[in-house]
Enzyme design. Structure first.
Site, PDB file in Angstrom:
ATOM      1  N   ASP A   1       4.800  -3.157 -10.123  1.00  7.58           N
ATOM      2  CA  ASP A   1       3.726  -3.371  -9.177  1.00  7.58           C
ATOM      3  C   ASP A   1       3.707  -4.841  -8.756  1.00  7.58           C
ATOM      4  O   ASP A   1       3.756  -5.734  -9.613  1.00  7.58           O
ATOM      5  CB  ASP A   1       2.399  -2.974  -9.821  1.00  7.58           C
ATOM      6  CG  ASP A   1       1.230  -3.076  -8.872  1.00  7.58           C
ATOM      7  OD1 ASP A   1       1.271  -2.432  -7.814  1.00  7.58           O
ATOM      8  OD2 ASP A   1       0.274  -3.800  -9.194  1.00  7.58           O
TER       9      ASP A   1
ATOM     10  N   GLU B   1       7.730  -3.839  -5.807  1.00  9.83           N
ATOM     11  CA  GLU B   1       7.178  -4.318  -4.549  1.00  9.83           C
ATOM     12  C   GLU B   1       7.502  -5.803  -4.414  1.00  9.83           C
ATOM     13  O   GLU B   1       6.978  -6.627  -5.159  1.00  9.83           O
ATOM     14  CB  GLU B   1       5.663  -4.118  -4.528  1.00  9.83           C
ATOM     15  CG  GLU B   1       5.232  -2.662  -4.514  1.00  9.83           C
ATOM     16  CD  GLU B   1       3.724  -2.530  -4.523  1.00  9.83           C
ATOM     17  OE1 GLU B   1       3.169  -1.973  -3.563  1.00  9.83           O
ATOM     18  OE2 GLU B   1       3.101  -2.991  -5.490  1.00  9.83           O
TER      19      GLU B   1
END
Length: 891
Positions: A479, A516
């Site tokens: 993340d 990400e």
């Protein structure tokens, strides 16, 4: 802390604007002058006293102004490069470890003693300099004897509270832990009867948030097991035979030849079964729902695996903070009452909110990184969760599926003295990234961690390695990976590569890393060091999500008007009611985003050469994407290809918002199918959000992280669609309610079971086509450049049509059966005829067998004439032609 001195504006001890970066060096953005004096001030028991004459504490240490401040920060502290460097005298260095346990400030005074500036200090640099440690932490075992260790270098004392069981009323046995002065680690050796017992640390430490010494009772950040609701850590051995499910030792992972073979399917543990009536009630929303033989959800996963999905990407499944693990305290959702409410009503969300805890959260609020989440276990009070997560991994492996764990090391749920601030209550001010004033940064939405600090990096590495070895997890999705340093990820890659089946029980080279790679916040532009962004990860083999193809397909970006159109949603070819410029402006924009799509279909390579919409040939890194290069990867598998994920609207909900109001639900479903086609047939690693193949809706909710099962549920039987489940919760949606309401209220826009089934069949056909030939799974940039070619390019192209040819014209044939495939994506609402002389005489080209027998009647109508080189294409369809003979097209 003391208030700023009223007469000295720069004397503010509520801010920490100086950085103690090495034992002998403090960096401070302070004015300098030859006659200024600088001091480090320390106080153990009492707050500082600040006046015009300076800061008074228990002791003060002279600091000398050094000339090499920038040199002292190069690499490790790039954001402090312009700060003044202050040096502590060598004779004072032995006192530094003790000083770090109390209040600290620095001050500057002018020649006559008057105070010029004062501030508190940030300490992570000096803690790394003195106390970086690579020995055992948490619970470790020597035979049957446990040792418990915690890194707490600023603590004055640490005691272990040991509990015979997890009952809240059980009294603790309190035992002192012993400090190792050189490392700041506190240890205690137990006895074999400690196995299975609970424990907490009592940390006596100075906490800036409290401006005093506190005694924090806190769990172990290296916990492997927890009592219910993470109240206490538990003394367990992950190698204990009692924690290993039957068949674990015999687990054989599904084969994986190369990263290009991966197809990811993103799934939330609770979404998978919370509303699946074929799952026993006691197992809904749990890890064990994945172990059933024939539930609707398991059947669906089996079918996807057969079609080509290789990995199940699980949203965070480690211990998180916001769900009550005691199921008896949750209120079940009144499903029938909710279903009876109007489709555009705010009453559903109001009713759900009135019920209190309903057991739902995505889990991006970490509490303990290396413990399976208790709310997903049938017994959250103890190590049952360990066994059940392993059973999940085992069950998915037997379906032919590997497991990816979504990990969130970039932030914690809380910091400071908050009860859920596990890390900060042990070593205050260390684990989090702070701004220039010493306040914790929260650009990721919560308290940002600082993996540039050695022991935060170590926690990340140790945690991932535990999931890999002890739980046989096959991949990790990071993340907001761009908030980590590139070196963190490269160290992790090297550590995983060193894992072997013989020694560790896993082949680490087959463990996949991606994340990400967004570049924003306080780390943007490598401000805190080279961070793990899209462009910085290129060439490492670590993949990043590509927003280029996503935005081009859907239209707009994550923060644009939700009606902004793209390739699949009708930009220029079927404009909606939003003012997106005149027809010519829309045409130019469509050709530009089509360039992004073509580049994405070619792996989003920086080096790929493409004739763009203006007629020029450009490399991928010469094509503009909002001011940065569109192409950035060095190998196709460094691109995660997607059009939807858990964030923002589902694929079908995005289509509902962007399609022209006149488009019926069938055409909207066709738009979604095009998005799935682009994902499945691109070079790179396809990523599918669970349920998009069933036209999944969250009733237009763009951020459903805590919106309950009602808005997040999936019907794996394909009979019920959630579109029209009520206005989505206010949060990120309320500003758009006037737009959402009329759509939700229209019954004609709700997909039928037949449309859902057709979309599901379409994805499986696309995945089988991808699986049918290695031409869709090229391994390197050279292969892509040699074999992938686009037609219908330049300013005279047919807008809304992409023609991609992949010819097996490399030095070695990759596929003995298929020499060429031609893929045509017609995003227009009309049938098209298109041809090119390059295809004249291509007698072996034929509609792919999987499409020739497709349940989609529209696709079966596609034709090709070798005599004219012309293709006849149905509206809003992806058509694949193939043949055994390569078409050697000049580049």
């Amino acid at each position: 802390m003391s208030e700023p001195a009223a007469c000295v504006p720069n004397a503010d001890l509520t801010k920490a604007r100086a950085h103690w970066v090495r034992a002998d060096t403090i960096l401070w953005d302070v004015a300098t002058a030859p006659d200024y004096t600088y001091e480090l001030v320390h106080s153990t028991e009492f707050p500082f006293r600040v006046g015009a004459a300076g800061v008074s504490g228990d002791s003060a240490f002279r600091l000398s102004l050094a000339s090499d401040g920038a040199a002292a920060t190069r690499g490790q502290f790039p954001h402090l490069g312009a700060y003044a460097a202050l040096r502590l005298d060598a004779s004072d260095l032995p006192r530094v470890p003790a000083l770090l346990r109390g209040r600290l400030a620095v001050q500057a005074r002018a020649a006559h003693g008057q105070l010029v500036a004062a501030t508190a200090l940030q300490l992570p640099g000096v803690l790394d300099d003195l106390f970086t440690y690579d020995g055992p932490l948490g619970v470790t075992w020597a035979g049957a004897t446990p040792t418990i260790s915690v890194w707490a270098p600023t603590a004055g004392a640490v005691r272990l509270h040991r509990f015979a069981d997890s009952a809240p009323t059980t009294r603790a046995v309190v035992l002192p832990m012993v400090r190792e002065e050189a490392t700041g680690v506190w240890c205690i050796v137990g006895t074999p009867d400690w196995r299975g017992q609970d424990y907490l640390f009592e940390i006596e430490v100075y906490a800036p948030a409290a401006d005093g010494v506190v005694c924090n009772l806190v769990t172990d950040p290296y916990s492997f097991s927890l009592s219910m609701n993470s109240a206490r850590s538990q003394i367990v051995d992950l190698a204990d035979p009692d924690l290993v499910p039957v068949g674990w030792a015999q687990l054989v992972k599904p084969p994986l030849a190369a990263p290009a073979e991966i197809v990811l399917y993103e799934l939330h543990v609770r979404d998978f079964s919370s509303c699946d009536q074929t799952v026993p009630a006691a197992l809904r929303g749990t890890f064990l729902a994945f172990t059933l033989a024939d539930s609707a959800g398991v059947t669906h996963l089996r079918e996807l695996a057969e079609a080509g999905v290789s990995h199940i990407h699980l949203l965070p499944s480690f211990d998180f903070a916001t769900v009550d693990e005691d199921v008896s305290r949750r209120t079940p959702l009144p499903l029938e009452q909710l279903a009876a409410l109007p489709p555009d009503s705010p009453a559903q969300q109001a009713l759900i909110a009135s019920l209190g805890d309903h057991g739902f959260n995505w889990g991006y609020d970490p509490l303990h990184y290396t413990v399976p989440e208790g709310s997903y276990s049938t017994n959250p009070d103890g190590p049952t969760r360990i066994v059940e997560f392993r059973q999940l991994v085992l069950a998915l492996s037997r379906l032919g599926l590997r497991v990816v764990l979504d990990v969130v090391y970039n932030h914690t749920h809380a910091c400071g003295q908050h009860p859920a601030a596990v890390l900060d209550r042990i070593v205050p001010g260390y684990y989090h990234r702070c701004d220039a004033d010493g306040a914790v940064c929260n650009s990721t939405c919560c308290a940002n961690t600082a993996s540039e600090h050695a022991m935060m990096e170590r926690l990340l590495l140790d945690s991932v390695l535990t999931w890999a070895r002890a739980y046989k997890v096959d991949g990790f999705r990071f993340d907001l990976m761009g908030h980590h340093m590139a070196r963190n990820m490269l160290k992790l890659r090297a550590l995983l590569d060193a894992l072997t089946l013989e020694r560790d029980g896993v082949d680490g080279k087959r463990i996949w890393l991606y994340g990400e790679g967004w570049d924003f916040g306080e780390v943007a532009g490598n401000a805190r060091g080279v961070n793990a962004t899209q462009r910085n990860m290129a060439g490492t083999g670590i993949a990043t999500f590509s927003d280029r193809l996503r935005d081009a397909a859907r239209g707009g970006g994550a923060f644009d008007d939700p009606r902004s159109q793209g390739f699949i949603t009708g930009l220029f070819t079927d404009p909606n009611e939003l003012d997106q410029g005149d027809s010519e402006a829309q045409r130019r924009q469509l050709l530009h985003v089509t360039d992004w799509l073509k580049l994405g279909l070619a792996g989003n390579l920086a080096s790929y050469r493409l004739v763009t919409g203006d007629g020029n040939e450009r490399r991928g890194d010469q094509i503009d994407y909002h001011g940065v290069p569109a192409g950035y990867t060095h190998a196709p598998h460094e691109q995660i290809v997607y059009v939807a994920a858990h964030d923002n609207e589902t694929l079908f909900d995005a289509v509902q918002l962007k399609a022209p109001r006149s488009a019926d639900v069938t055409e909207r479903a066709r738009m979604a199918m095009l998005g799935l086609s682009l994902t499945a047939l691109a070079q790179g690693v396809p990523f599918v959000h669970a349920g998009d193949e069933l036209l999944r809706s969250k009733s237009l909710d763009r951020n459903s992280y805590r919106s309950s099962d009602w808005f997040n549920r999936i019907d794996w039987t394909g009979q019920r669609n959630t579109f029209g489940a009520g206005l989505p919760p206010a949060g990120d949606n309320q500003a758009h309610w006037p737009l959402l309401g009329p759509l939700l209220a229209d019954p004609a826009l709700r997909p039928t079971p037949a449309l859902m089934a057709l979309t599901y069949a379409h994805l499986r056909v696309m995945l089988r086509i991808r699986k049918s030939t290695p031409l869709f799974r090229l391994h390197d940039a050279a292969q892509v450049q040699q074999m992938v070619r686009f037609f219908n390019c330049g300013p005279g192209q047919v807008p809304g049509l992409i023609v991609m040819s992949i010819s097996d014209n490399g030095p070695v044939r990759l596929d003995p059966l298929t020499g060429q495939v031609v893929v045509l994506f017609n995003a227009t609402g009309s049938p098209l005829q298109w041809g090119d002389p390059a295809f004249v005489g291509a007698n072996t080209l034929a509609l792919h067998p999987l499409q020739a027998t497709s349940p989609d009647e529209r696709v079966r109508q596609a034709q090709f004439s070798a005599a004219s080189g012309r293709f006849d294409l149905p509206a809003r369809a992806t058509v694949v032609f193939g043949g055994p003979t390569p078409l050697v097209a000049p580049r």
